[in-house]
Motif scaffolding. Sequence first.
Motif, short mmCIF file in Angstrom:
data_model
loop_
_atom_site.label_atom_id
_atom_site.label_comp_id
_atom_site.label_asym_id
_atom_site.label_seq_id
_atom_site.Cartn_x
_atom_site.Cartn_y
_atom_site.Cartn_z
N ILE A 1 0.84 -1.19 0.00
CA ILE A 1 0.00 0.00 0.00
C ILE A 1 0.88 1.24 0.00
CG2 ILE A 1 -1.80 1.25 1.22
CD1 ILE A 1 -2.75 -1.32 2.41
N CYS A 2 0.69 2.09 -0.98
CA CYS A 2 1.54 3.28 -1.09
C CYS A 2 1.09 4.37 -0.11
CB CYS A 2 1.53 3.83 -2.51
SG CYS A 2 2.61 5.27 -2.69
N ASP A 3 2.07 4.87 0.66
CA ASP A 3 1.81 5.92 1.64
C ASP A 3 1.29 7.18 0.98
OD1 ASP A 3 2.62 4.56 3.86
OD2 ASP A 3 4.69 5.26 3.73
N GLU B 1 -2.46 3.71 -3.54
CA GLU B 1 -2.56 2.59 -4.47
C GLU B 1 -2.26 1.27 -3.75
OE1 GLU B 1 -3.67 2.40 -8.49
OE2 GLU B 1 -3.33 4.15 -7.21
N PHE C 1 2.55 -4.50 3.29
CA PHE C 1 3.72 -3.63 3.19
C PHE C 1 3.23 -2.23 2.95
CE2 PHE C 1 6.90 -6.91 2.73
CZ PHE C 1 6.14 -7.99 2.34
N GLY D 1 4.61 1.88 2.15
CA GLY D 1 5.76 2.69 1.76
C GLY D 1 5.42 3.48 0.52
N LEU D 2 6.33 3.60 -0.40
CA LEU D 2 6.06 4.32 -1.64
C LEU D 2 6.12 3.35 -2.81
CD1 LEU D 2 8.17 7.56 -1.02
CD2 LEU D 2 5.71 7.24 -0.76
N CYS D 3 5.08 3.41 -3.65
CA CYS D 3 5.03 2.50 -4.79
C CYS D 3 6.02 2.98 -5.86
CB CYS D 3 3.62 2.40 -5.35
SG CYS D 3 3.05 3.89 -6.19
#
Lengths: 141, 141
Positions: free
Chosen positions: A92-94, A98, B127, B129-131
Amino acid sequence: MDAEAIKQSLEGSGLRCTPQRYAVMAFLMEHNRHPTAAEIFEAVNRADPRSSRATTYNNLRDLVQAGLVREVAVEGRAARFDVKGMRHHHFICDRCGEVEDMAWYDVPKPAKGSLGKRIVRECELIFRGLCTKCAPRRASG
Amino acid sequence: MDAEAIKQSLEGSGLRCTPQRYAVMAFLMEHNRHPTAAEIFEAVNRADPRSSRATTYNNLRDLVQAGLVREVAVEGRAARFDVKGMRHHHFICDRCGEVEDMAWYDVPKPAKGSLGKRIVRECELIFRGLCTKCAPRRASG
DNA sequence: TCAAGTATTTAGATTATATCTAATATGACA
DNA sequence: TGTCATATTAGATATAATCTAAATACTTGA
């Protein structure tokens, strides 16, 4: 594409294959992004037949209950939906929220806080089920 | 109890130790249940000083940003909050939505779909973070 | 084919959750 | 003390999801 397969899986779960329900399922299978309910509602309404918001939510709930679809909660954002195919993890994007699938077998080898080009800030195992209060008691009680 | 410790950790993160903010933090530490924002709002308002809903949300957001508190999204329910102490996993009850901490070292030995008296339906690694789209590019770009 | 029962869909209202706004208050510190 | 950044507030607003009650579309049995 696998129109018949979709019909099969719906009916195999005791759900009628209505145009609206089919459209939700087909959209989820076609784009294995992880759309929100609102995105799905919009998408299926760009094509015919039209579907109301309530129906979209109803169908998503039914599909989740039937075990065909998974709902992924994201902090501070709308829930996202995912066809349940191969067993997989989620990323999961912070920033953009997404949700990406991550292949089951890719997970054991993360290197130095990154997985591919992603930057992993934290990782957490989430268990779901019934807590001690909600789990049915054994016959002894 | 560790009023001084709370003050320290707030100020160590660049946050003023205001009565409202302190109350949120103290409540979270005292009851390591995983209350929703609404529950926290209610609880801190049973004691003085009063805090508005906006302040409760603001403070929770600040505490999460500062890394002192974790927000746990739950499908179809309000988010829950958790002081970040020892590293741990989460167990989320399908029925009541309760979030329980599970000690890190307890997790590797689940037996036959249950952990203690809980009934585990599924388990997933998440997880965050940044995709790939959001991660900053390397200097080569 | 029809009648009757069940499942599904619908628009719009409603609820639940969270954030925003702009005015006020507080605390830090020069 | 005066000034400025930070924090708080009530209430409005936004967003996400569900509910309601009526209409529609299937299914089944005769």
